[in-house]
Design a protein around this motif. Structure first.
Motif, PDB file in Angstrom:
ATOM      1  N   THR A  92       0.810  -1.214   0.000  1.00 38.10           N
ATOM      2  CA  THR A  92       0.000   0.000   0.000  1.00 38.10           C
ATOM      3  C   THR A  92       0.845   1.266   0.000  1.00 38.10           C
ATOM      4  OG1 THR A  92      -1.657  -1.221   1.213  1.00 38.10           O
ATOM      5  CG2 THR A  92      -1.913   1.160   1.146  1.00 38.10           C
ATOM      6  N   GLN A  93       1.852   1.323   0.903  1.00 43.84           N
ATOM      7  CA  GLN A  93       2.585   2.597   1.007  1.00 43.84           C
ATOM      8  C   GLN A  93       3.346   2.934  -0.269  1.00 43.84           C
ATOM      9  OE1 GLN A  93       3.613   0.000   3.541  1.00 43.84           O
ATOM     10  NE2 GLN A  93       5.696   0.588   4.058  1.00 43.84           N
ATOM     11  N   LYS A  94       3.675   1.891  -1.057  1.00 46.13           N
ATOM     12  CA  LYS A  94       4.393   2.164  -2.299  1.00 46.13           C
ATOM     13  C   LYS A  94       3.443   2.513  -3.445  1.00 46.13           C
ATOM     14  CE  LYS A  94       8.376  -0.717  -1.324  1.00 46.13           C
ATOM     15  NZ  LYS A  94       8.760  -2.124  -1.372  1.00 46.13           N
ATOM     16  N   VAL A  95       2.299   1.860  -3.457  1.00 44.42           N
ATOM     17  CA  VAL A  95       1.406   1.982  -4.606  1.00 44.42           C
ATOM     18  C   VAL A  95       0.364   3.083  -4.442  1.00 44.42           C
ATOM     19  CG1 VAL A  95      -0.397   0.768  -5.905  1.00 44.42           C
ATOM     20  CG2 VAL A  95       1.709  -0.407  -5.274  1.00 44.42           C
ATOM     21  N   PHE A  96      -0.100   3.255  -3.201  1.00 44.26           N
ATOM     22  CA  PHE A  96      -1.200   4.185  -2.960  1.00 44.26           C
ATOM     23  C   PHE A  96      -0.680   5.619  -2.889  1.00 44.26           C
ATOM     24  CE2 PHE A  96      -4.797   5.946  -0.457  1.00 44.26           C
ATOM     25  CZ  PHE A  96      -5.812   5.542  -1.286  1.00 44.26           C
ATOM     26  N   THR A  97      -0.179   6.097  -4.011  1.00 43.42           N
ATOM     27  CA  THR A  97       0.352   7.458  -4.056  1.00 43.42           C
ATOM     28  C   THR A  97      -0.518   8.311  -4.965  1.00 43.42           C
ATOM     29  OG1 THR A  97       1.712   7.012  -5.991  1.00 43.42           O
ATOM     30  CG2 THR A  97       2.708   6.581  -3.837  1.00 43.42           C
ATOM     31  N   LEU A  98      -0.408   9.590  -4.754  1.00 38.73           N
ATOM     32  CA  LEU A  98      -1.210  10.523  -5.528  1.00 38.73           C
ATOM     33  C   LEU A  98      -0.990  10.345  -7.024  1.00 38.73           C
ATOM     34  CD1 LEU A  98      -3.155  12.670  -4.834  1.00 38.73           C
ATOM     35  CD2 LEU A  98      -1.315  14.350  -4.920  1.00 38.73           C
ATOM     36  N   ASP A  99       0.284  10.176  -7.344  1.00 36.17           N
ATOM     37  CA  ASP A  99       0.669   9.993  -8.730  1.00 36.17           C
ATOM     38  C   ASP A  99      -0.076   8.830  -9.379  1.00 36.17           C
ATOM     39  OD1 ASP A  99       2.306  11.580 -10.137  1.00 36.17           O
ATOM     40  OD2 ASP A  99       3.889  10.040 -10.313  1.00 36.17           O
ATOM     41  N   ASN A 100      -0.001   7.672  -8.704  1.00 41.99           N
ATOM     42  CA  ASN A 100      -0.649   6.476  -9.235  1.00 41.99           C
ATOM     43  C   ASN A 100      -2.164   6.630  -9.290  1.00 41.99           C
ATOM     44  OD1 ASN A 100       1.695   5.123  -9.682  1.00 41.99           O
ATOM     45  ND2 ASN A 100       1.729   4.153  -7.654  1.00 41.99           N
ATOM     46  N   LEU A 101      -2.706   7.263  -8.251  1.00 47.11           N
ATOM     47  CA  LEU A 101      -4.155   7.442  -8.221  1.00 47.11           C
ATOM     48  C   LEU A 101      -4.614   8.284  -9.399  1.00 47.11           C
ATOM     49  CD1 LEU A 101      -4.857   7.931  -4.423  1.00 47.11           C
ATOM     50  CD2 LEU A 101      -5.778   6.146  -5.896  1.00 47.11           C
ATOM     51  N   GLU A 102      -3.817   9.308  -9.677  1.00 50.69           N
ATOM     52  CA  GLU A 102      -4.183  10.151 -10.820  1.00 50.69           C
ATOM     53  C   GLU A 102      -4.129   9.366 -12.121  1.00 50.69           C
ATOM     54  OE1 GLU A 102      -3.642  14.848 -10.076  1.00 50.69           O
ATOM     55  OE2 GLU A 102      -1.806  13.703 -10.423  1.00 50.69           O
ATOM     56  N   ARG A 103      -3.164   8.461 -12.196  1.00 55.97           N
ATOM     57  CA  ARG A 103      -3.081   7.646 -13.406  1.00 55.97           C
ATOM     58  C   ARG A 103      -4.308   6.731 -13.532  1.00 55.97           C
ATOM     59  NH1 ARG A 103       2.025   4.656 -12.426  1.00 55.97           N
ATOM     60  NH2 ARG A 103       1.488   3.332 -14.200  1.00 55.97           N
ATOM     61  N   ALA A 104      -4.755   6.207 -12.383  1.00 58.83           N
ATOM     62  CA  ALA A 104      -5.899   5.284 -12.423  1.00 58.83           C
ATOM     63  C   ALA A 104      -7.208   6.027 -12.647  1.00 58.83           C
ATOM     64  CB  ALA A 104      -5.962   4.475 -11.132  1.00 58.83           C
ATOM     65  N   TYR A 105      -7.341   7.153 -11.983  1.00 60.22           N
ATOM     66  CA  TYR A 105      -8.621   7.863 -12.036  1.00 60.22           C
ATOM     67  C   TYR A 105      -8.632   8.952 -13.094  1.00 60.22           C
ATOM     68  CZ  TYR A 105     -10.283   5.562  -7.810  1.00 60.22           C
ATOM     69  OH  TYR A 105     -10.718   4.641  -6.901  1.00 60.22           O
ATOM     70  N   GLY A 106      -7.555   9.115 -13.799  1.00 64.26           N
ATOM     71  CA  GLY A 106      -7.523  10.076 -14.887  1.00 64.26           C
ATOM     72  C   GLY A 106      -7.652  11.522 -14.435  1.00 64.26           C
ATOM     73  N   GLY A 107      -7.051  11.854 -13.287  1.00 58.38           N
ATOM     74  CA  GLY A 107      -7.019  13.242 -12.860  1.00 58.38           C
ATOM     75  C   GLY A 107      -8.324  13.768 -12.291  1.00 58.38           C
ATOM     76  N   LYS A 108      -9.356  12.909 -12.278  1.00 55.60           N
ATOM     77  CA  LYS A 108     -10.648  13.403 -11.799  1.00 55.60           C
ATOM     78  C   LYS A 108     -10.839  13.105 -10.322  1.00 55.60           C
ATOM     79  CE  LYS A 108     -12.557  12.022 -15.990  1.00 55.60           C
ATOM     80  NZ  LYS A 108     -13.364  10.947 -16.458  1.00 55.60           N
ATOM     81  N   ILE A 109      -9.761  12.850  -9.655  1.00 53.08           N
ATOM     82  CA  ILE A 109      -9.845  12.328  -8.302  1.00 53.08           C
ATOM     83  C   ILE A 109     -10.572  13.244  -7.345  1.00 53.08           C
ATOM     84  CG2 ILE A 109      -7.598  13.257  -7.620  1.00 53.08           C
ATOM     85  CD1 ILE A 109      -7.916   9.903  -6.627  1.00 53.08           C
ATOM     86  N   ALA A 110     -10.480  14.557  -7.553  1.00 54.15           N
ATOM     87  CA  ALA A 110     -11.095  15.495  -6.618  1.00 54.15           C
ATOM     88  C   ALA A 110     -12.603  15.312  -6.536  1.00 54.15           C
ATOM     89  CB  ALA A 110     -10.773  16.927  -7.032  1.00 54.15           C
ATOM     90  N   PHE A 111     -13.199  14.798  -7.597  1.00 56.83           N
ATOM     91  CA  PHE A 111     -14.654  14.665  -7.594  1.00 56.83           C
ATOM     92  C   PHE A 111     -15.127  13.344  -7.019  1.00 56.83           C
ATOM     93  CE2 PHE A 111     -13.418  17.334 -11.170  1.00 56.83           C
ATOM     94  CZ  PHE A 111     -14.061  18.504 -10.799  1.00 56.83           C
ATOM     95  N   LEU A 112     -14.186  12.455  -6.759  1.00 54.11           N
ATOM     96  CA  LEU A 112     -14.603  11.098  -6.427  1.00 54.11           C
ATOM     97  C   LEU A 112     -15.002  10.926  -4.975  1.00 54.11           C
ATOM     98  CD1 LEU A 112     -12.082   9.238  -8.614  1.00 54.11           C
ATOM     99  CD2 LEU A 112     -14.562   9.086  -8.737  1.00 54.11           C
ATOM    100  N   GLN A 113     -14.274  11.547  -4.083  1.00 50.89           N
ATOM    101  CA  GLN A 113     -14.543  11.334  -2.670  1.00 50.89           C
ATOM    102  C   GLN A 113     -14.738  12.681  -2.001  1.00 50.89           C
ATOM    103  OE1 GLN A 113     -14.792   8.360  -1.153  1.00 50.89           O
ATOM    104  NE2 GLN A 113     -14.497   7.348  -3.116  1.00 50.89           N
ATOM    105  N   ARG A 114     -15.651  12.662  -1.035  1.00 51.19           N
ATOM    106  CA  ARG A 114     -15.870  13.937  -0.366  1.00 51.19           C
ATOM    107  C   ARG A 114     -14.903  14.079   0.821  1.00 51.19           C
ATOM    108  NH1 ARG A 114     -19.153  10.970   3.008  1.00 51.19           N
ATOM    109  NH2 ARG A 114     -19.686   9.159   1.801  1.00 51.19           N
ATOM    110  N   GLY A 115     -14.109  15.125   0.767  1.00 56.86           N
ATOM    111  CA  GLY A 115     -13.284  15.538   1.883  1.00 56.86           C
ATOM    112  C   GLY A 115     -12.291  14.525   2.410  1.00 56.86           C
ATOM    113  N   THR A 116     -11.774  13.646   1.583  1.00 57.82           N
ATOM    114  CA  THR A 116     -10.792  12.711   2.108  1.00 57.82           C
ATOM    115  C   THR A 116      -9.420  13.349   2.072  1.00 57.82           C
ATOM    116  OG1 THR A 116     -10.229  11.772  -0.011  1.00 57.82           O
ATOM    117  CG2 THR A 116     -12.122  10.844   1.094  1.00 57.82           C
TER     118      THR A 116
END
Lengths: 290, 250, 289
Positions: B219-243
């Motif tokens: 988790t600590q290696k993979v769960f990074t902002l960079d990777n998340l953006e790659r998976a979610y296509g930069g739309k991450i801000a809309f996906l979760q409320r206030g995390t």
């Protein structure tokens, strides 16, 4: 007296055999497959007649079994190829049934098998068509056939009780934990085909649908237990048969039609009055909460 | 040795690719969260691993043996909505279904099996509901019955499909407790998961998926902002409320 | 051969032919919408439920009058569809069982009434028996005219509302959004189905009439993805099935008309399944090579 008794016994056997088997299909949301098979076994019966040149029980059972399984197989293949399931069922059963009806007209008057018989059955003649061994009569053939199919069905349900229950409740999970779901499926299709053909003589290919679906659906409104549901289905089947016979006797109408109508009345009563899932109790409960 | 390894899996639906090039290997005793945007094929992935869906290509091995030979080691908690809860049966009976492969053909569950099933119900806090009709259970209670059923299987590799969606706090706690227990016993767990906020708390491994694996690992290696953006296509801000994650994105 | 031609020179036969062509066309077009709305089996229930309606009318008025039968069949068919919807909505019984219950119980009740009529009506048997499987040979001139005119009206109505049906079938929410009376159109479609059932009942029979609504449009799907083309093609397939069924059952005397029409439709379906230009099996096989 014995005449009426034999008819009532036959009717009750139809009710129990179809009621129990059909309730499993109701639970599996496959009632319309039961409807389809009960139509198409006609083709199996006619086919068996062309092959064996007689209306003997065993070839009929085999023919009906084969056509019943083919029906289920065709419906699934069409569905798998992208045809919506209701249309797949509709196309398969009307085609095979129409073929059966057309083939019957080629048989002509040689034997007692015509379209009217196919639809309504001839339960009134059942007592005369007895099993003769060395000149001794052992009761109506229909009773023997229904009795054997009933025992076979009960035996199969008893043997594969777990498998039937799990694959009905949660087929995906059943597949993962190794329940042979395809086997169970075709086992049930065979049971439905055999029940239908054994009942065919008495109530006809179409009214047997009422006996397959209505008791199971009525029981489904009355209980939340699997085994109890099977028992209640059998009971509703018997009650429909007896009261149907009563109605037919009083008004001198088709016994098979009256049995189907009686089953419908029981369903109607259950849908309103069931203490668990009836319309009235639901209304009362809802008004209490609001 | 890997508890599960998926090689080159591909799934199509109506000629459209749903999953392609899926390869990853899960170490024994790990807790993996499968995350990705809607339509990424998360549920499709576990269903095709479990051979519930036809695959175009690829193979799955469990402890280095083909999946089909290792079926007995697999446990599964489906989404609650996949079955009809009007089915006439009670909670204990559903849990007993998990003992199927231990009971065998033509046999009924004996007292030992029933006791086992009751213990499983107890472990998820459902001991009092053993004889309750399943249609009368709340959504969370139904989910716990499914958990107990998986527990009763005594499997080695567990798959769960969005177990946390729409459940009450008691059920959420029961799931977490169970996952921790399984991990302690050295079992391997894969969970389709929605809530990015809780990923770091629940899982030691993460599979980031969007039609194909973006990244798999600790988790600590993979769960990074960079990777998340790659998976979610930069739309991450809309996906979760206030995390925590979304705030970082902002 | 001349005997074969002789048959078609008879005025009655020409009427039967035209009637069955139009009936098949109407059912093929209307069936296309029924199919896409996934109501094929509901239409089967409506067909079976027509039988008690016809019988009740005969018991009340003691005459064989097709317009009266129309009224009776319409009433019981609509009761049947509403019962199915009510069962699904107000009980835990699922849609498949609800349809099966309504089909078998209504038909069973119809058989009860039919036998009641046979026992009690004096002399005038009414030939209600032929309503089960249909018998073109039993039709008299006025029956056939009614079928022809009725089918023609059904086709006209469908043509008038074609655009609207297309929209509501394809995307009911959008249709509602742009102000189409969706529930009226749904009701109208049901009424058209009842229309097909009732005018087809003497020729095809209640047991198999649904096949004329289901099979031709399904066959058409193997040739086109366009709803408009599909409906027309379904109509043409339906007309072909109707006409060839009527001809075959007239030429070979013993064959029942309804089942022959259904078998013709099934043959067209089977050929489409194999050779259809959109999803046919042969095409798939060729593509894979």
């Amino acid at each position: 007296m014995t005449y009426a008794l034999w008819i009532i016994i036959t009717g009750c056997l139809v009710g129990v055999t179809c009621g129990v088997t059909g309730s499993l299909l109701v639970l599996r949301k496959m009632s319309m497959i039961a409807d389809a098979i009960s139509h198409t076994v006609l083709l199996g019966i006619v086919g068996a007649f062309f092959v064996s040149q007689s209306l003997n029980g065993i070839p009929m059972l085999i023919g009906a079994g084969i056509v019943g399984i083919l029906t289920a197989f065709f419906v699934e293949s069409l569905h798998a190829s992208g045809v919506q399931s209701d249309a797949a069922i509709g196309v398969v059963f009307t085609s095979l049934f129409a073929l059966g009806v057309v083939l019957i007209s080629f048989i002509g008057d040689q034997v007692h098998l015509d379209t009217k018989h196919a639809l309504m059955g001839e339960i009134a003649f059942v007592p005369w068509d007895t099993l003769q061994v060395n000149g001794v009569s052992y009761g109506p053939i229909a009773v023997w056939m229904l009795g054997s199919v009933l025992i076979l069905n009960i035996l199969l349900i008893w043997l594969f009780y777990k498998e039937i229950k799990i694959s009905t409740f949660d087929p995906q999970y059943a597949k993962i934990i190794g329940v042979p779901i395809v086997f169970v499926h075709y086992l049930l299709m065979t049971m439905v085909s055999l029940s239908t053909v054994a009942s065919f003589d008495s109530v006809g290919a179409i009214l047997v649908v009422a006996m397959l679906i209505v008791p199971g659906a009525t029981a489904y409104l009355l209980t939340d237990r699997f085994f109890t549901l099977l028992l209640i289905s059998a009971l509703i089947g018997i009650l429909s048969a007896i009261s149907g016979y009563g109605i037919a006797y009083v008004w001198n109408v088709s016994i098979a039609g009256a049995m189907a109508s009686a089953a419908g009345v029981f369903f109607l009563l259950a849908i309103f009055l069931s203490p668990k899932h009836g319309y009235i109790i639901r209304k009362v409960r809802n008004s209490r909460y609001s | 040795m890997h508890a599960l390894s998926v090689n080159n899996l591909a799934v199509t639906y109506d000629k459209q690719p749903v999953l392609e090039n899926v390869s990853f290997a899960v170490p024994e005793g790990s807790l993996t969260g499968i995350i990705g945007p809607n339509g990424a094929g998360k549920s499709t992935l576990i269903k095709s691993i479990l051979h519930l869906l036809p695959t175009l290509s690829g193979n799955v091995t469990v402890f280095d043996e083909p999946y089909k030979q290792q079926k007995k080691l697999i446990g599964y908690v489906p989404q609650r909505s996949e079955v009809d809860w009007d089915f006439p049966t009670d909670a204990l009976d559903v849990v007993l279904m998990g003992r199927y492969s231990h009971i065998g053909w033509f046999k009924r569950a004996n007292r030992k099996e029933i006791e086992w099933a009751k213990t499983c119900l107890d472990k998820v806090g459902m001991a009092d509901y053993a004889n309750r009709q399943i249609s009368q259970l709340s959504g969370g209670q139904q989910q716990r019955v499914f958990l107990a059923r998986a527990l009763a299987q005594d499997a080695k590799v567990y798959f769960m499909d969005e177990p946390f969606s729409g459940v009450d706090a008691a059920t959420e706690k029961a799931i977490i407790k169970l996952m921790k227990e399984w991990k302690q016993e050295g079992k391997t767990v894969l969970v389709v998961h929605h809530d990015l906020q809780t990923v770091e708390d629940y899982f030691d491994h993460v599979l980031l998926l969007n039609k194909t694996p973006i990244e798999y690992g600790e988790t600590q290696k993979v769960f990074t902002l960079d990777n998340l953006e790659r998976a979610y296509g930069g739309k991450i801000a809309f996906l979760q409320r206030g995390t925590a994650v979304t705030q970082e994105v902002k | 051969m001349s005997a074969f031609l002789d048959i078609f020179s008879g005025a009655n036969v020409q009427w039967v032919l035209i009637g069955s062509l139009l009936l098949g066309f109407a059912s093929g077009v209307i069936g296309s919408f029924v199919l896409l709305k996934k109501q094929s089996l509901i239409s089967d229930a409506m067909a079976h439920a027509a039988l008690p309606g016809v019988c009740i009318m005969y018991i009340i008025f003691e005459i064989k009058s097709v317009p009266l039968f129309l009224v009776g069949a319409t009433i019981t068919s609509l009761i049947a569809t509403h019962s199915i919807q009510a069962i699904i909505k107000h009980s835990r019984v699922k849609s498949d069982a609800a349809i099966g219950i309504i089909i078998s119980v209504f038909f069973g009740f119809g058989i009860v009434l039919l036998t009641y009529i046979q026992q009690n009506s004096s002399g005038n048997q009414a030939g209600l028996d032929s309503f089960i499987f249909g018998q073109a040979a039993s039709l008299v001139r006025s029956d056939v005219e009614l079928i022809t005119i009725g089918a023609f009206i059904l086709v006209i109505i469908t043509a008038l509302f074609f655009k609207e049906f297309k929209l509501t079938t394809f995307d009911p929410q959008f249709a509602q959004g742009i102000g189409l009376p969706v529930s009226f159109l749904n009701g109208l479609l049901l009424a058209l189905v009842v229309g097909v059932v009732v005018i087809g009942i003497q020729m095809v029979g209640v047991v198999l009439i649904a096949a004329l609504l289901i099979t031709p449009p399904l066959a058409a799907r193997y040739w086109t993805e366009n709803l408009g083309v599909m409906a027309i093609l379904g109509g043409i397939f339906g007309a072909l099935s109707g006409a060839s069924g009527a001809i075959l059952s007239t030429v070979m005397e013993n064959l029942p008309t309804g089942p022959m029409m259904v078998l013709s439709a099934s043959t067209i379906f089977f050929l489409s399944l194999l050779f259809g230009s959109k999803k046919g099996i042969a095409l798939k096989a060729v593509r894979q090579v």
